[in-house]
Write a protein that holds these residues in place. Sequence first.
Motif, PDB file in Angstrom:
ATOM      1  N   UNK A  53       0.838  -1.201   0.000  1.00  0.00           N
ATOM      2  CA  UNK A  53       0.000   0.000   0.000  1.00  0.00           C
ATOM      3  C   UNK A  53       0.871   1.247   0.000  1.00  0.00           C
ATOM      4  N   UNK A  54       1.921   1.225   0.798  1.00  0.00           N
ATOM      5  CA  UNK A  54       2.830   2.373   0.867  1.00  0.00           C
ATOM      6  C   UNK A  54       3.482   2.638  -0.483  1.00  0.00           C
ATOM      7  N   UNK A  55       4.011   1.586  -1.109  1.00  0.00           N
ATOM      8  CA  UNK A  55       4.702   1.749  -2.388  1.00  0.00           C
ATOM      9  C   UNK A  55       3.749   2.242  -3.468  1.00  0.00           C
ATOM     10  N   UNK A  56       2.530   1.698  -3.483  1.00  0.00           N
ATOM     11  CA  UNK A  56       1.538   2.117  -4.468  1.00  0.00           C
ATOM     12  C   UNK A  56       1.173   3.581  -4.274  1.00  0.00           C
ATOM     13  N   UNK A  57       0.970   3.968  -3.016  1.00  0.00           N
ATOM     14  CA  UNK A  57       0.610   5.356  -2.718  1.00  0.00           C
ATOM     15  C   UNK A  57       1.708   6.322  -3.164  1.00  0.00           C
ATOM     16  N   UNK A  58       2.971   5.970  -2.889  1.00  0.00           N
ATOM     17  CA  UNK A  58       4.078   6.850  -3.262  1.00  0.00           C
ATOM     18  C   UNK A  58       4.245   6.941  -4.780  1.00  0.00           C
ATOM     19  N   UNK A 173     -11.336   6.142  -0.650  1.00  0.00           N
ATOM     20  CA  UNK A 173     -10.324   6.838   0.140  1.00  0.00           C
ATOM     21  C   UNK A 173     -10.966   7.999   0.879  1.00  0.00           C
ATOM     22  N   UNK A 174     -10.733   8.119   2.181  1.00  0.00           N
ATOM     23  CA  UNK A 174     -11.338   9.214   2.949  1.00  0.00           C
ATOM     24  C   UNK A 174     -10.643  10.545   2.678  1.00  0.00           C
ATOM     25  N   UNK A 175     -11.402  11.624   2.786  1.00  0.00           N
ATOM     26  CA  UNK A 175     -10.798  12.957   2.672  1.00  0.00           C
ATOM     27  C   UNK A 175     -10.161  13.350   3.997  1.00  0.00           C
ATOM     28  N   UNK A 176     -10.746  12.869   5.103  1.00  0.00           N
ATOM     29  CA  UNK A 176     -10.178  13.124   6.427  1.00  0.00           C
ATOM     30  C   UNK A 176     -10.120  11.809   7.200  1.00  0.00           C
ATOM     31  N   UNK A 177      -9.115  11.670   8.051  1.00  0.00           N
ATOM     32  CA  UNK A 177      -8.946  10.443   8.835  1.00  0.00           C
ATOM     33  C   UNK A 177      -8.348  10.784  10.193  1.00  0.00           C
ATOM     34  N   UNK A 178      -8.845  10.122  11.221  1.00  0.00           N
ATOM     35  CA  UNK A 178      -8.243  10.207  12.550  1.00  0.00           C
ATOM     36  C   UNK A 178      -7.698   8.834  12.901  1.00  0.00           C
ATOM     37  N   UNK A 179      -6.436   8.791  13.298  1.00  0.00           N
ATOM     38  CA  UNK A 179      -5.788   7.554  13.710  1.00  0.00           C
ATOM     39  C   UNK A 179      -5.618   7.585  15.222  1.00  0.00           C
ATOM     40  N   UNK A 180      -6.203   6.606  15.900  1.00  0.00           N
ATOM     41  CA  UNK A 180      -6.043   6.489  17.349  1.00  0.00           C
ATOM     42  C   UNK A 180      -4.911   5.501  17.612  1.00  0.00           C
ATOM     43  N   UNK A 181      -3.800   5.994  18.132  1.00  0.00           N
ATOM     44  CA  UNK A 181      -2.626   5.163  18.375  1.00  0.00           C
ATOM     45  C   UNK A 181      -1.431   5.650  17.580  1.00  0.00           C
ATOM     46  N   UNK A 182      -0.394   6.094  18.284  1.00  0.00           N
ATOM     47  CA  UNK A 182       0.811   6.603  17.626  1.00  0.00           C
ATOM     48  C   UNK A 182       1.949   5.601  17.719  1.00  0.00           C
ATOM     49  N   UNK A 184       3.808   2.005  15.946  1.00  0.00           N
ATOM     50  CA  UNK A 184       4.357   1.762  14.610  1.00  0.00           C
ATOM     51  C   UNK A 184       3.256   1.625  13.561  1.00  0.00           C
ATOM     52  N   UNK A 185       2.246   0.794  13.838  1.00  0.00           N
ATOM     53  CA  UNK A 185       1.190   0.564  12.848  1.00  0.00           C
ATOM     54  C   UNK A 185       0.395   1.834  12.585  1.00  0.00           C
ATOM     55  N   UNK A 186       0.007   2.525  13.651  1.00  0.00           N
ATOM     56  CA  UNK A 186      -0.759   3.751  13.491  1.00  0.00           C
ATOM     57  C   UNK A 186      -0.004   4.804  12.703  1.00  0.00           C
ATOM     58  N   UNK A 187       1.269   4.991  13.018  1.00  0.00           N
ATOM     59  CA  UNK A 187       2.079   6.003  12.326  1.00  0.00           C
ATOM     60  C   UNK A 187       2.311   5.613  10.862  1.00  0.00           C
ATOM     61  N   UNK A 188       2.547   4.326  10.591  1.00  0.00           N
ATOM     62  CA  UNK A 188       2.745   3.908   9.205  1.00  0.00           C
ATOM     63  C   UNK A 188       1.524   4.249   8.359  1.00  0.00           C
ATOM     64  N   UNK A 189       0.338   3.824   8.799  1.00  0.00           N
ATOM     65  CA  UNK A 189      -0.871   4.083   8.011  1.00  0.00           C
ATOM     66  C   UNK A 189      -1.214   5.564   7.960  1.00  0.00           C
ATOM     67  N   UNK A 350       8.070   1.506   8.298  1.00  0.00           N
ATOM     68  CA  UNK A 350       7.792   1.863   6.912  1.00  0.00           C
ATOM     69  C   UNK A 350       6.753   2.976   6.829  1.00  0.00           C
ATOM     70  N   UNK A 351       7.074   4.067   7.491  1.00  0.00           N
ATOM     71  CA  UNK A 351       6.243   5.260   7.409  1.00  0.00           C
ATOM     72  C   UNK A 351       6.688   6.064   6.184  1.00  0.00           C
ATOM     73  N   UNK A 352       6.113   7.230   6.009  1.00  0.00           N
ATOM     74  CA  UNK A 352       6.562   8.165   4.968  1.00  0.00           C
ATOM     75  C   UNK A 352       6.962   9.441   5.690  1.00  0.00           C
TER      76      UNK A 352
END
Length: 468
Positions: A53-58, A173-182, A184-189, A350-352
């Motif tokens: 997902x990361x590679x595709x997005x980039x 794909x959402x226009x806005x997103x809130x991630x609960x949890x900072x 590794x997984x939360x920060x990557x996504x 594997x964050x950006x």
Amino acid sequence: MFQYDLVVVGSGPAGRRGAIQAAKLGKKVLVIEQGKRVGGVSVHTGTIPSKTLRETALNLSGWRERGFYGRSYRVKQEISAEDLRRRLLITLNHEVEVLEHQFARNRVHHMRGRASFIDATTLQVIKDDGEAMTVSGASILLAVGTKPFRPDYMPFDGKTVLDSDELLDIEELPRTMIVIGAGVIGIEYATIFSALDTAVTVIDPKATMLDFIDKEIVEDFTYQLRDRNMKLLLGTKAEKVERLDTGKVQLTLDNGRHLVTDMVLFAAGRMGATDALNLRAIGLEADSRGRLKVNPETFQTSVPNVYAAGDVVGFPSLASTSMEQGRIAARVAIGAVAKEPQKYFPYGIYAVPEISTCGLTEEEMKERGIPYECGIARFRETSRGHIMGLDTGLLKLIFSLKTRRLLGVHIVGEGATELVHIGQAVLNLKGTVEYFVENTFNYPTLAEAYKIAGLDAWNRMGDIKSEL
């Protein structure tokens, strides 16, 4: 007589590596996998999907080229969830085919079903059609991995309030997103969706994030996230999450603030997938997060012939370390000699942008009272970095002043998870600052940053030859 020398429960990184290792040593091995296809969480919902997902997005967003062409540059103007899913399916199919071929080539038997203990050497396996059968093994390796932590107070619906497994199946794909949890997984996504121009907010009760990473690297990383308008609400807790009639989601924070968003990703931890194993039958008990305690050298549980490896035993919960744990556990289980793994292993986020680290942090050096010197290189100082249009990227090396040995390498930026292996090799081979000063690196490369950082430290440490 046992049916198998080794029965492995789970076919993720630890399970498949352990199974193949035992099979290569001539043992009869069975792998039991409850998922539809082999590969475990790593292949189907974790490591491989998130990195794909990361590679595709980039690629589709043109993220890597924006240093030259501006922030508005995009390879594909309208990126859909289907665009992301298409590449994901191709990658997953390839991974499964490779794994199935490895099992066949090494004569590893595998079956689909849910396993639970009858006794320490016998498992009951319930197949999809309800048929029950028993299998026995002289040794058993538990490599069941983890599943997302899903608290009762979160109104999960798989569409607007999701866990990290469900995120891969979104339809839009959402226009806005809130991630609960900072973590590794939360920060990557969070950073992946930010690269897709989703407005992302990260919430975590802790006032800091990624505390096991060198603080200077986290500070640089945090600056990059805020610079692209990601919101980091650390030290803040979401007390209430509710779906609105409009289709959006409202969060009420502990400071009284209200946030409304298109999607909420809950990524505050994972649980060991041990609840269905009937551990009581053999006198084993998992902790509050479903994890198993093992001997860190042999991965043996308190039941002598039962072993556990991978994410189910806790930190570091990496695919790379899980593979090595599975291999060691399998060797010990069948009575083969198992060497202790190298002391220092790389950790990749594997964050950006990417973060990768190996060895001691500057904070750990201070805690241990080791006199040290640091060398810093920024990717923009390299010709390759300029060619690539990189404005960011940092490599930090930490050396002992007494021995001049490299004790830590920490990187944030493009290709960090690849570059770290140079430092890892030097670190484990007990190399010194002179290696980086006197060695020749390909030009132009990002790896040249090692020489720049080495010289930066060496200039302050002094030339050892002139001191003798």
